[in-house]
Motif scaffolding. Structure first.
Motif, PDB file in Angstrom:
ATOM      1  N   GLY A   1       0.779  -1.224   0.000  1.00  0.00           N
ATOM      2  CA  GLY A   1       0.000   0.000   0.000  1.00  0.00           C
ATOM      3  C   GLY A   1       0.812   1.277   0.000  1.00  0.00           C
ATOM      4  N   THR A   2       2.131   1.178  -0.106  1.00  0.00           N
ATOM      5  CA  THR A   2       2.987   2.371  -0.134  1.00  0.00           C
ATOM      6  C   THR A   2       3.551   2.570  -1.529  1.00  0.00           C
ATOM      7  N   THR A   3       3.990   3.779  -1.813  1.00  0.00           N
ATOM      8  CA  THR A   3       4.621   4.098  -3.083  1.00  0.00           C
ATOM      9  C   THR A   3       5.955   4.775  -2.827  1.00  0.00           C
ATOM     10  N   PHE A   4       6.733   4.863  -3.894  1.00  0.00           N
ATOM     11  CA  PHE A   4       8.054   5.483  -3.833  1.00  0.00           C
ATOM     12  C   PHE A   4       7.950   6.977  -3.553  1.00  0.00           C
ATOM     13  N   PHE A   5       6.746   7.565  -3.786  1.00  0.00           N
ATOM     14  CA  PHE A   5       6.584   9.012  -3.725  1.00  0.00           C
ATOM     15  C   PHE A   5       5.788   9.489  -2.512  1.00  0.00           C
ATOM     16  N   SER A   6       5.492   8.626  -1.566  1.00  0.00           N
ATOM     17  CA  SER A   6       4.659   9.045  -0.449  1.00  0.00           C
ATOM     18  C   SER A   6       5.129   8.392   0.842  1.00  0.00           C
ATOM     19  N   GLY A   7       4.740   9.007   1.956  1.00  0.00           N
ATOM     20  CA  GLY A   7       5.014   8.438   3.258  1.00  0.00           C
ATOM     21  C   GLY A   7       6.493   8.457   3.628  1.00  0.00           C
ATOM     22  N   ILE A   8       6.855   7.497   4.464  1.00  0.00           N
ATOM     23  CA  ILE A   8       8.229   7.433   4.955  1.00  0.00           C
ATOM     24  C   ILE A   8       9.213   7.086   3.844  1.00  0.00           C
ATOM     25  N   ALA A   9       8.735   6.371   2.798  1.00  0.00           N
ATOM     26  CA  ALA A   9       9.613   6.045   1.673  1.00  0.00           C
ATOM     27  C   ALA A   9      10.087   7.314   0.972  1.00  0.00           C
ATOM     28  N   ALA A  10       9.202   8.316   0.866  1.00  0.00           N
ATOM     29  CA  ALA A  10       9.587   9.580   0.226  1.00  0.00           C
ATOM     30  C   ALA A  10      10.646  10.302   1.051  1.00  0.00           C
ATOM     31  N   ARG A  11      10.552  10.205   2.385  1.00  0.00           N
ATOM     32  CA  ARG A  11      11.547  10.865   3.241  1.00  0.00           C
ATOM     33  C   ARG A  11      12.919  10.204   3.086  1.00  0.00           C
ATOM     34  N   PHE A  12      12.936   8.876   3.113  1.00  0.00           N
ATOM     35  CA  PHE A  12      14.200   8.184   2.905  1.00  0.00           C
ATOM     36  C   PHE A  12      14.733   8.432   1.492  1.00  0.00           C
ATOM     37  N   GLY A  13      13.826   8.491   0.518  1.00  0.00           N
ATOM     38  CA  GLY A  13      14.252   8.752  -0.851  1.00  0.00           C
ATOM     39  C   GLY A  13      14.887  10.117  -0.999  1.00  0.00           C
ATOM     40  N   LEU A  14      14.306  11.126  -0.345  1.00  0.00           N
ATOM     41  CA  LEU A  14      14.873  12.471  -0.416  1.00  0.00           C
ATOM     42  C   LEU A  14      16.263  12.507   0.209  1.00  0.00           C
ATOM     43  N   ALA A  15      16.419  11.851   1.361  1.00  0.00           N
ATOM     44  CA  ALA A  15      17.738  11.805   2.001  1.00  0.00           C
ATOM     45  C   ALA A  15      18.740  11.039   1.144  1.00  0.00           C
ATOM     46  N   TYR A  16      18.294   9.940   0.547  1.00  0.00           N
ATOM     47  CA  TYR A  16      19.199   9.113  -0.259  1.00  0.00           C
ATOM     48  C   TYR A  16      19.685   9.849  -1.496  1.00  0.00           C
ATOM     49  N   PHE A  17      18.779  10.452  -2.234  1.00  0.00           N
ATOM     50  CA  PHE A  17      19.163  11.128  -3.473  1.00  0.00           C
ATOM     51  C   PHE A  17      19.906  12.436  -3.185  1.00  0.00           C
ATOM     52  N   SER A  18      19.631  13.067  -2.054  1.00  0.00           N
ATOM     53  CA  SER A  18      20.381  14.272  -1.693  1.00  0.00           C
ATOM     54  C   SER A  18      21.839  13.937  -1.404  1.00  0.00           C
ATOM     55  N   SER A  19      22.068  12.893  -0.606  1.00  0.00           N
ATOM     56  CA  SER A  19      23.444  12.506  -0.287  1.00  0.00           C
ATOM     57  C   SER A  19      24.172  11.987  -1.517  1.00  0.00           C
ATOM     58  N   SER A  20      23.454  11.289  -2.399  1.00  0.00           N
ATOM     59  CA  SER A  20      24.080  10.789  -3.622  1.00  0.00           C
ATOM     60  C   SER A  20      24.476  11.931  -4.547  1.00  0.00           C
ATOM     61  N   THR A  21      23.609  12.932  -4.651  1.00  0.00           N
ATOM     62  CA  THR A  21      23.942  14.106  -5.464  1.00  0.00           C
ATOM     63  C   THR A  21      25.142  14.843  -4.898  1.00  0.00           C
ATOM     64  N   LEU A  22      25.166  15.009  -3.575  1.00  0.00           N
ATOM     65  CA  LEU A  22      26.304  15.661  -2.929  1.00  0.00           C
ATOM     66  C   LEU A  22      27.590  14.900  -3.190  1.00  0.00           C
ATOM     67  N   LEU A  23      27.533  13.578  -3.126  1.00  0.00           N
ATOM     68  CA  LEU A  23      28.725  12.763  -3.360  1.00  0.00           C
ATOM     69  C   LEU A  23      29.222  12.921  -4.795  1.00  0.00           C
ATOM     70  N   ASN A  24      28.320  12.887  -5.771  1.00  0.00           N
ATOM     71  CA  ASN A  24      28.720  13.011  -7.172  1.00  0.00           C
ATOM     72  C   ASN A  24      29.316  14.376  -7.475  1.00  0.00           C
TER      73      ASN A  24
END
Length: 328
Positions: free
Chosen positions: A162-185
């Motif tokens: 019942g969850t998606t990549f764009f909502s709920g706690i998954a979206a929060r982890f996704g934002l943190a993950y892609f932010s740190s990955s962008t910073l690393l690159n």
């Protein structure tokens, strides 16, 4: 970006998703062309094959397999959402919300996380080669480990029913993950370009433009290969953080750019136009900072910056044939 059953919002989401999938398929075709061009060059080297050719051929193949898993999973999901289960109660958007955590979509997301970690690890490796030291990549390596943990959490939370990549706690982890990955690159790209430009400036000062031009060319190579991915990454990150439905298209372009950009650089490596391990050793070996320990040969004068400079001696050392090493 939470999915809603309201007609205007659902229609916009479907339109953006449709456009994104089509652009993704185009970029997948680009990736196939780059991959087969790279493999043709590697397989054509029978007598003068480098050790790194096997690594880059295997790396390219794994990247292609991982991105193919994602493209196939998304194609299957779109077929079910728009065609096979079009009459699902609540429409395609209700199907999207209810089935985003299906097994094949989980496999696709896991493949993307593995792909992201692979490309980031390759950037760290290139940075170590260019700098010639393990110490400079300690912090990027720690950030890579943090990304790995965030990626695992993202995959786990987005696979909940019942969850998606764009909502709920998954979206929060996704934002943190892609932010740190962008910073690393961005950080690794800047570190590589800074090192090369510093070498170019030093070599130009003592050896002239002709010997400095390869360093400038390599900077252009890094920028031209990584800039499209970095720009796409930032655009995706902004739209993802704003929970914008209009930014759905970037969520489909981003995975392919994550694969296409490294493949572009690997192709240039295959064409013998990329950085070599022994290249960074040239300026350090011919333009040496005197430490004062032991006997130092008389190569010239010692200036205020600690640089030994004598054009004839430097050129004679620079022109000595060097060993052929692995390509990076």
């Amino acid at each position: 970006m939470s999915c809603t059953s309201a007609e205007p919002s659902a229609t916009i989401f479907e339109q953006e998703m449709y456009v994104g999938i089509n652009l993704q398929d185009i970029l997948y075709g680009v990736e196939l062309v780059l991959y087969f061009q790279t493999m043709a060059i590697f397989l054509g080297r029978r007598r003068h094959r480098h050790k790194s050719d096997i690594f880059y051929a295997a790396f390219s193949t794994v990247m292609l397999v991982l991105i193919t898993i994602w493209v196939a999973a998304l194609a299957m999901f779109g077929q079910k959402m728009w065609l096979l289960d079009r009459n699902y109660p609540g429409g395609p958007m209700a199907y999207h919300t209810a089935n985003s955590s299906s097994l094949y979509m989980d496999c696709g997301r896991m493949a993307l996380i593995i792909l992201q970690q692979m490309t980031d690890a390759l950037m760290i490796y290139r940075c170590r080669i260019v700098w010639g030291s393990h110490r400079v990549v300690v912090v990027p390596s720690m950030l890579w480990l943090v990304n790995l943990g965030l990626g695992i959490l993202l995959s786990w939370t987005s696979s909940m029913p019942g969850t998606t990549f764009f909502s709920g706690i998954a979206a929060r982890f996704g934002l943190a993950y892609f932010s740190s990955s962008t910073l690393l690159n961005v950080t690794l790209s800047c570190m590589i370009c800074y090192r090369l430009l510093r070498h170019a400036r030093t070599v130009k000062k003592y050896l002239g433009n002709r010997h400095a031009s390869p360093y400038i060319a390599i900077v252009a190579l890094v920028v031209e290969s990584m800039l499209p991915f970095t720009c796409c990454n930032i655009a995706f990150l902004v739209s993802y953080g704003m929970l914008s439905q209009e930014g759905v298209v970037f969520s489909f372009i981003h995975p392919l750019m994550m694969c296409v950009s490294p493949q572009m650089l690997i192709l240039r490596v295959a064409n013998a136009e990329a950085w070599q391990k022994d290249a960074t050793g040239v300026p350090d070996s011919i333009i040496r900072v005197l430490s004062g320990h032991g006997h130092t040969p008389n190569l010239g004068h010692f200036d205020g910056g600690g640089v030994v400079a004598n054009s004839e001696t430097l050129l004679s050392v620079h022109q000595q044939p060097g060993r052929q090493d692995d390509q990076v």
